[in-house]
Write an enzyme that holds these catalytic residues in place. Structure first.
Site, PDB file in Angstrom:
ATOM      1  N   GLU A  28       0.846  -1.207   0.000  1.00 13.85           N
ATOM      2  CA  GLU A  28       0.000   0.000   0.000  1.00 13.85           C
ATOM      3  C   GLU A  28       0.873   1.246   0.000  1.00 13.85           C
ATOM      4  O   GLU A  28       1.867   1.320   0.746  1.00 13.85           O
ATOM      5  CB  GLU A  28      -0.899  -0.032   1.242  1.00 13.85           C
ATOM      6  CG  GLU A  28      -2.310   0.395   0.985  1.00 13.85           C
ATOM      7  CD  GLU A  28      -3.067  -0.542   0.060  1.00 13.85           C
ATOM      8  OE1 GLU A  28      -3.129  -0.253  -1.153  1.00 13.85           O
ATOM      9  OE2 GLU A  28      -3.614  -1.541   0.547  1.00 13.85           O
ATOM     10  N   ASP A  31       2.939   2.241  -4.860  1.00 15.67           N
ATOM     11  CA  ASP A  31       2.930   2.366  -6.338  1.00 15.67           C
ATOM     12  C   ASP A  31       3.512   3.687  -6.814  1.00 15.67           C
ATOM     13  O   ASP A  31       4.288   3.717  -7.770  1.00 15.67           O
ATOM     14  CB  ASP A  31       1.542   2.084  -6.939  1.00 15.67           C
ATOM     15  CG  ASP A  31       0.408   2.976  -6.465  1.00 15.67           C
ATOM     16  OD1 ASP A  31       0.618   3.829  -5.565  1.00 15.67           O
ATOM     17  OD2 ASP A  31      -0.713   2.824  -7.013  1.00 15.67           O
ATOM     18  N   ALA A 118     -15.458   2.969  -0.757  1.00 16.31           N
ATOM     19  CA  ALA A 118     -15.082   1.873   0.134  1.00 16.31           C
ATOM     20  C   ALA A 118     -13.627   1.454  -0.051  1.00 16.31           C
ATOM     21  O   ALA A 118     -13.200   0.430   0.482  1.00 16.31           O
ATOM     22  CB  ALA A 118     -16.002   0.676  -0.102  1.00 16.31           C
ATOM     23  N   SER A 122     -13.824   1.779  -7.124  1.00 14.60           N
ATOM     24  CA  SER A 122     -15.008   1.892  -7.990  1.00 14.60           C
ATOM     25  C   SER A 122     -14.766   2.896  -9.120  1.00 14.60           C
ATOM     26  O   SER A 122     -15.252   2.700 -10.234  1.00 14.60           O
ATOM     27  CB  SER A 122     -16.229   2.301  -7.165  1.00 14.60           C
ATOM     28  OG  SER A 122     -16.006   3.533  -6.521  1.00 14.60           O
ATOM     29  N   SER A 123     -14.007   3.953  -8.866  1.00 19.08           N
ATOM     30  CA  SER A 123     -13.786   4.938  -9.936  1.00 19.08           C
ATOM     31  C   SER A 123     -12.827   4.396 -10.990  1.00 19.08           C
ATOM     32  O   SER A 123     -13.040   4.597 -12.192  1.00 19.08           O
ATOM     33  CB  SER A 123     -13.315   6.277  -9.379  1.00 19.08           C
ATOM     34  OG  SER A 123     -12.222   6.101  -8.522  1.00 19.08           O
ATOM     35  N   ASP A 167      -4.515   0.646  -9.041  1.00 17.50           N
ATOM     36  CA  ASP A 167      -5.935   0.331  -9.197  1.00 17.50           C
ATOM     37  C   ASP A 167      -6.282   0.048 -10.659  1.00 17.50           C
ATOM     38  O   ASP A 167      -7.041  -0.872 -10.972  1.00 17.50           O
ATOM     39  CB  ASP A 167      -6.795   1.478  -8.677  1.00 17.50           C
ATOM     40  CG  ASP A 167      -6.499   1.807  -7.222  1.00 17.50           C
ATOM     41  OD1 ASP A 167      -5.874   0.973  -6.545  1.00 17.50           O
ATOM     42  OD2 ASP A 167      -6.892   2.900  -6.778  1.00 17.50           O
TER      43      ASP A 167
END
Ligand code: GLA
Length: 377
Positions: A28, A31, A118, A122-123, A167
């Site tokens: 985490e 990147d 969350a 999602s984006s 992502d």
């Protein structure tokens, strides 16, 4: 061409695509430091039905929002010009054109079951599904990394969030049954089998349903702090600092940057350890690495929050092999690695702990490694 002609013209290129959300097993905030990540695509995905238009209009409809479509002129798209969910698909069309692709408008209908806010991307899923659809419909032939880079540029330049590429790479390049071991410098990637069921394990996802407001500003500040530390150390990126040189490097940095650097260096090492364990088929041994990763995000990087800390603590106390927050932080979701027969107990323990603390009831589900972006119709 009139609206009804372009919408109902059977000859207009059209189709349907899906692109998933993700959880990240470990790695985490590495990147944007050119480091390693290990995400897994979720079965939850953004699905888009896209039909090209020839009148320069982009008509965007979401099954998750009330009201009619958002109608935009492709020629007028500019960073900052679109608000709400529609900025994600619009960002991709703007970016394609900024990259020199002669693309125009379309009717885009999006239906997504990736929970929003969350920490489950999602984006990125919306950006990637639109990028994949446009690439196919216009015959652009963009491969996975090219689609991901395009979607990341859309987020950076049009949406205005300085995210890394995890992502988008997860949403495009993950494959069913595997975690994606990605070197974000150069995007070398390897699919690492993640047979949770075969090992008698499950990956529980706990969506805490909180998203703290500071998320975007804090993310940019953390990124800037890492870049400053790398510059002070004379390194291209923090990825270039080996664990053996960590202590000496920390001595050369201002006190406030030291915990950031420690997190990034130890987190990169945790990704490599996790991949070695998966390669050896020792999935259960991943647990302590996850929990150590959470401690580092909580104590050094400081992107956890009381809700994610409590979810981790309650899951581990109830017998999870390990747990950690996933995604950017300041709320969002926690993953817990659990023995299959303790799944319900652990989920119930987290829910009970949340009720005891007066938090909203979390949403829990099991993650199964799913496929990246693909055509569905
Ligand atoms: C967000 C960003 C990613 C990554 C994570 C933290 O999800 O979009 O690029 O930096 O946070 O690992």
């Amino acid at each position: 061409m009139t609206d009804s002609q372009s919408v109902h013209d059977g000859a207009a290129p059209a189709g349907a695509w899906a692109a998933p959300g993700r959880v990240n097993l470990i790695g985490e905030h590495t990147d944007y430091n050119d480091g390693f990540v290990l995400p897994v695509a979720l079965p939850q995905a953004a699905r888009a039905t896209v039909r090209l238009r020839t009148d320069g209009l982009l008509r965007l409809h979401s099954a998750q929002t009330d009201g009619g479509p958002v109608e935009l002129s492709v020629a007028d798209l500019a960073p900052g010009s679109v608000e709400g969910w529609a900025k994600y698909p619009a960002a991709v069309v703007w970016t394609l054109r900024a990259a020199g692709h002669e693309v125009g408008g379309a009717d885009v209908h999006i239906d997504s079951d990736v929970p929003t806010g969350a920490g489950l991307s999602s984006s990125a899923a919306i950006e990637c599904v639109v990028a994949a659809a446009y690439s196919d419909l216009h015959g652009l032939g963009l491969d996975g990394p090219a689609l991901a880079r395009l979607a990341q540029r859309a987020e950076n330049e049009f949406v205005g969030v300085p995210c890394g590429i995890m992502d988008q790479m997860a949403s495009v390049c993950c494959t069913e049954g595997n975690a994606l071991f990605l070197d974000t410098r150069g995007l070398a990637q390897r699919q690492v089998p993640l047979d949770l069921a075969g090992a008698g394990l499950r990956l529980l996802v706990v969506d805490t349903r909180v998203k703290h407001d500071l998320a975007d500003g804090a993310y940019a500040e953390l990124r800037a702090g890492c870049e400053r530390a790398a510059a002070l150390l004379g390194l291209p990126a923090l990825r270039d600092l080996a664990p053996a040189g960590l202590d000496a490097a920390l001595d050369r940095l201002p006190v406030e940057l030291r915990p950031l650097v420690r997190h990034v260096v130890t987190e990169n090492a945790r990704v490599e350890q996790a991949v070695a364990l998966l390669d050896a088929g020792d999935l259960a041994a991943l647990g302590p690495i996850l929990t150590a990763g959470h401690a580092s995000l909580r104590d050094d990087y400081r992107v956890s929050c009381p809700e994610t800390d409590l979810a981790v603590e309650a899951a581990v106390a109830a017998g999870a092999l390990g747990a950690r927050m996933t995604g950017g932080g300041f709320g969002g979701s926690v993953i817990a690695l659990v023995a299959a027969d303790t799944l319900d107990t652990v989920a119930a323990a987290v829910t009970t702990a949340f009720a005891g603390a007066g938090y909203a009831t979390p949403r829990t589900f099991t993650a199964v490694p799913a496929a990246g972006a693909h055509r569905i119709g």
